[in-house]
Scaffold this active site. Structure first.
Site, PDB file in Angstrom:
ATOM      1  N   THR A 196       5.420  48.931   3.309  1.00 26.26           N
ATOM      2  CA  THR A 196       5.862  49.953   2.369  1.00 26.26           C
ATOM      3  C   THR A 196       7.219  50.531   2.749  1.00 26.26           C
ATOM      4  OG1 THR A 196       5.383  52.228   1.669  1.00 26.26           O
ATOM      5  CG2 THR A 196       4.431  51.554   3.736  1.00 26.26           C
TER       6      THR A 196
ATOM      7  N   TYR B  65       0.508  57.652   6.933  1.00 23.37           N
ATOM      8  CA  TYR B  65       0.416  56.413   6.139  1.00 23.37           C
ATOM      9  C   TYR B  65       1.540  55.455   6.539  1.00 23.37           C
ATOM     10  CZ  TYR B  65       1.134  53.286   2.150  1.00 23.37           C
ATOM     11  OH  TYR B  65       1.355  52.178   1.368  1.00 23.37           O
TER      12      TYR B  65
HETATM   13  N1  NAD Z   1       1.094  50.961  -5.097  1.00 24.70           N
HETATM   14  C1  NAD Z   1       2.260  51.096  -4.472  1.00 24.70           C
HETATM   15  O1  NAD Z   1       3.238  51.608  -5.043  1.00 24.70           O
HETATM   16  C2  NAD Z   1       2.418  50.583  -3.051  1.00 24.70           C
HETATM   17  C3  NAD Z   1       3.649  50.796  -2.405  1.00 24.70           C
HETATM   18  C4  NAD Z   1       3.819  50.318  -1.112  1.00 24.70           C
HETATM   19  C5  NAD Z   1       2.802  49.632  -0.477  1.00 24.70           C
HETATM   20  N2  NAD Z   1       1.609  49.469  -1.099  1.00 24.70           N
HETATM   21  C6  NAD Z   1       0.558  48.735  -0.373  1.00 24.70           C
HETATM   22  O2  NAD Z   1       0.023  47.729  -1.212  1.00 24.70           O
HETATM   23  C7  NAD Z   1      -1.341  47.498  -0.876  1.00 24.70           C
HETATM   24  C8  NAD Z   1      -2.184  47.545  -2.133  1.00 24.70           C
HETATM   25  O3  NAD Z   1      -2.045  48.851  -2.718  1.00 24.70           O
HETATM   26  P1  NAD Z   1      -2.643  49.207  -4.156  1.00 24.70           P
HETATM   27  O4  NAD Z   1      -1.676  50.125  -4.807  1.00 24.70           O
HETATM   28  O5  NAD Z   1      -3.062  47.977  -4.832  1.00 24.70           O
HETATM   29  O6  NAD Z   1      -3.916  50.082  -3.728  1.00 24.70           O
HETATM   30  P2  NAD Z   1      -5.452  49.948  -4.164  1.00 24.70           P
HETATM   31  O7  NAD Z   1      -6.128  51.148  -3.564  1.00 24.70           O
HETATM   32  O8  NAD Z   1      -5.587  49.716  -5.613  1.00 24.70           O
HETATM   33  O9  NAD Z   1      -5.898  48.624  -3.392  1.00 24.70           O
HETATM   34  C9  NAD Z   1      -6.353  48.621  -2.066  1.00 24.70           C
HETATM   35  C10 NAD Z   1      -7.597  47.751  -2.033  1.00 24.70           C
HETATM   36  O10 NAD Z   1      -8.032  47.609  -0.688  1.00 24.70           O
HETATM   37  C11 NAD Z   1      -9.441  47.830  -0.626  1.00 24.70           C
HETATM   38  N3  NAD Z   1      -9.709  48.309   0.749  1.00 24.70           N
HETATM   39  C12 NAD Z   1      -9.260  49.443   1.330  1.00 24.70           C
HETATM   40  N4  NAD Z   1      -9.682  49.478   2.612  1.00 24.70           N
HETATM   41  C13 NAD Z   1     -10.404  48.350   2.834  1.00 24.70           C
HETATM   42  C14 NAD Z   1     -11.084  47.813   3.964  1.00 24.70           C
HETATM   43  N5  NAD Z   1     -11.118  48.467   5.136  1.00 24.70           N
HETATM   44  N6  NAD Z   1     -11.711  46.628   3.840  1.00 24.70           N
HETATM   45  C15 NAD Z   1     -11.704  45.947   2.644  1.00 24.70           C
HETATM   46  N7  NAD Z   1     -11.070  46.403   1.552  1.00 24.70           N
HETATM   47  C16 NAD Z   1     -10.424  47.595   1.645  1.00 24.70           C
HETATM   48  C17 NAD Z   1      -9.723  48.839  -1.716  1.00 24.70           C
HETATM   49  O11 NAD Z   1     -11.062  48.840  -2.147  1.00 24.70           O
HETATM   50  C18 NAD Z   1      -8.768  48.369  -2.807  1.00 24.70           C
HETATM   51  O12 NAD Z   1      -9.366  47.387  -3.628  1.00 24.70           O
HETATM   52  C19 NAD Z   1      -1.705  48.538   0.160  1.00 24.70           C
HETATM   53  O13 NAD Z   1      -1.657  47.946   1.440  1.00 24.70           O
HETATM   54  C20 NAD Z   1      -0.628  49.582   0.011  1.00 24.70           C
HETATM   55  O14 NAD Z   1      -0.400  50.280   1.211  1.00 24.70           O
HETATM   56  C21 NAD Z   1       1.386  49.933  -2.363  1.00 24.70           C
END
Ligand code: NAD
Length: 327
Positions: free
Chosen positions: A117, A141
């Site tokens: 991120t 985070y």
């Molecule tokens: N959305 C954004 O703008 C953004 C920006 C930067 C980074 N990210 C990163 O992208 C990735 C996905 O983010 P997202 O927006 O899709 O979030 P999201 O919450 O929709 O997806 C995360 C998924 O991981 C699963 N999860 C969480 N902990 C878990 C564990 N211990 N074991 C198994 N499954 C687990 C959740 O159930 C969920 O389905 C993350 O790593 C997040 O940090 C997202």
């Protein structure tokens, strides 16, 4: 040659799973459904409900499905929540990733693509931000992700696996084909929240911080369409299979929009003038952060297909309308 996608039932992971299946890849999803949705995973990809921190489960899964590459999305993702409960973020994001990486190495996995991120950079003075800027996260985070990057780099060097770390800036929008989108009910992401306000699902939109040192006083972010980000993941996998060396890449468009500009786009595209409440700054939010994304374009031969804020908003609106009809 199966790809293990952790967090594949979540917002970004589910887009990538659909696109991998479209490309003819074999995929298995591991997700504990903490914030993900079973329905987000297409039928072609088996979903194992479990935790990435469960090393024995991951080892079995790698052996059973013949996993050669891992795309690691699973994480807790809310900055303000991480400020309130840092231990939970280090446990889930950092320790969970360590267990996953150990199982991957033991299972002979060759490649890892990791979801990092822009939060690792903190509040950089130089904009746009290149990958060489020294990380200085402002929140647990961001630190939990930076620690995971460091572990991956060192474990990969010792074990001889290769990786691509993708540092996402602000991800928004939904699948242009309407198959999938961001389903989390009370998301903190600006585009999603503003679209919900436009559709009357929230009675107003909170705008956090109007006194930042930016042109209109609100935070500036680089918004990338989720399908363009998904395409970068597929390109990263191709890159690694081609024997290229490990790399860390920013994922953005290299252009920033302020909170007020995004709200104006949502009002323009939806035709609804919803109420916006001005609130104090939130802890952990940098004033401005825009990607220098030239390395991703160069290394992955990636080009943006949806680099337009109105397109991002219209896809997010279409998905939110679908969710309303399903409810
Ligand atoms: N959305 C954004 O703008 C953004 C920006 C930067 C980074 N990210 C990163 O992208 C990735 C996905 O983010 P997202 O927006 O899709 O979030 P999201 O919450 O929709 O997806 C995360 C998924 O991981 C699963 N999860 C969480 N902990 C878990 C564990 N211990 N074991 C198994 N499954 C687990 C959740 O159930 C969920 O389905 C993350 O790593 C997040 O940090 C997202």
């Amino acid at each position: 040659m199966t790809v293990l996608v952790t967090g594949g039932a979540g917002y970004i992971g589910s887009h990538v799973v659909h696109d991998l299946i479209d490309r003819g890849e074999r995929v298995v999803v591991l997700d504990n459904l903490a914030t993900g949705f079973r329905i987000a995973v297409p039928a072609e990809a088996p979903l194992v409900v479990g935790d990435v921190g469960d090393g024995a489960l991951v080892a079995d899964l790698i052996a059973e499905h013949g996993v050669s590459a891992v795309m690691h999305f699973a994480a807790s993702t809310v900055v303000s929540e991480s400020v309130a409960d840092p231990a939970a973020y280090y446990r889930n994001n950092t320790m969970g990733s360590l267990a996953l990486f150990e199982a991957a190495v033991r299972g002979g996995v060759k490649h890892v693509v990791f979801s990092s991120t822009a939060a690792v950079y903190g509040n950089p003075v130089q904009q746009p931000v290149g990958e060489d800027v020294r990380p200085a996260p402002l929140s647990p985070y961001g630190t939990s992700k930076l620690m995971t990057e460091t572990m991956l780099r060192e474990i990969a060097a010792a074990a001889g696996l290769s990786y691509v770390v993708l540092r996402y800036f602000n991800v928004a929008g939904a699948d242009p084909k309407g198959r999938i989108g961001q389903s989390s009910r009370m998301a903190t992401h600006l585009v999603k929240a503003a679209v919900q306000a436009a559709l009357g699902l929230r009675d107003h939109l909170d705008m956090f911080g109007t006194d930042y040192p930016t042109p209109d006083g609100t935070c500036v972010r680089d918004y990338i369409h989720v399908s363009d980000l998904s395409a970068a993941h597929l390109a990263a996998l191709t890159y690694l299979r081609g024997g290229r060396e490990s790399v860390t890449l920013n994922c953005g468009y290299g252009r920033g929009y302020s909170v007020r500009e995004v709200i104006a786009a949502v009002k323009r595209v939806s035709g609804v003038d919803f109420h916006v409440a001005e609130r104090p700054r939130r802890p952990g939010d940098p004033a401005a952060i825009v990607a220098d994304a030239r390395a991703m374009q160069r290394e992955l031969s990636w080009t943006a297909a949806h680099d337009d804020i109105d397109t991002i908003v219209s896809h997010a609106l279409a998905w939110e309308r679908q969710l309303m009809m399903q409810a």
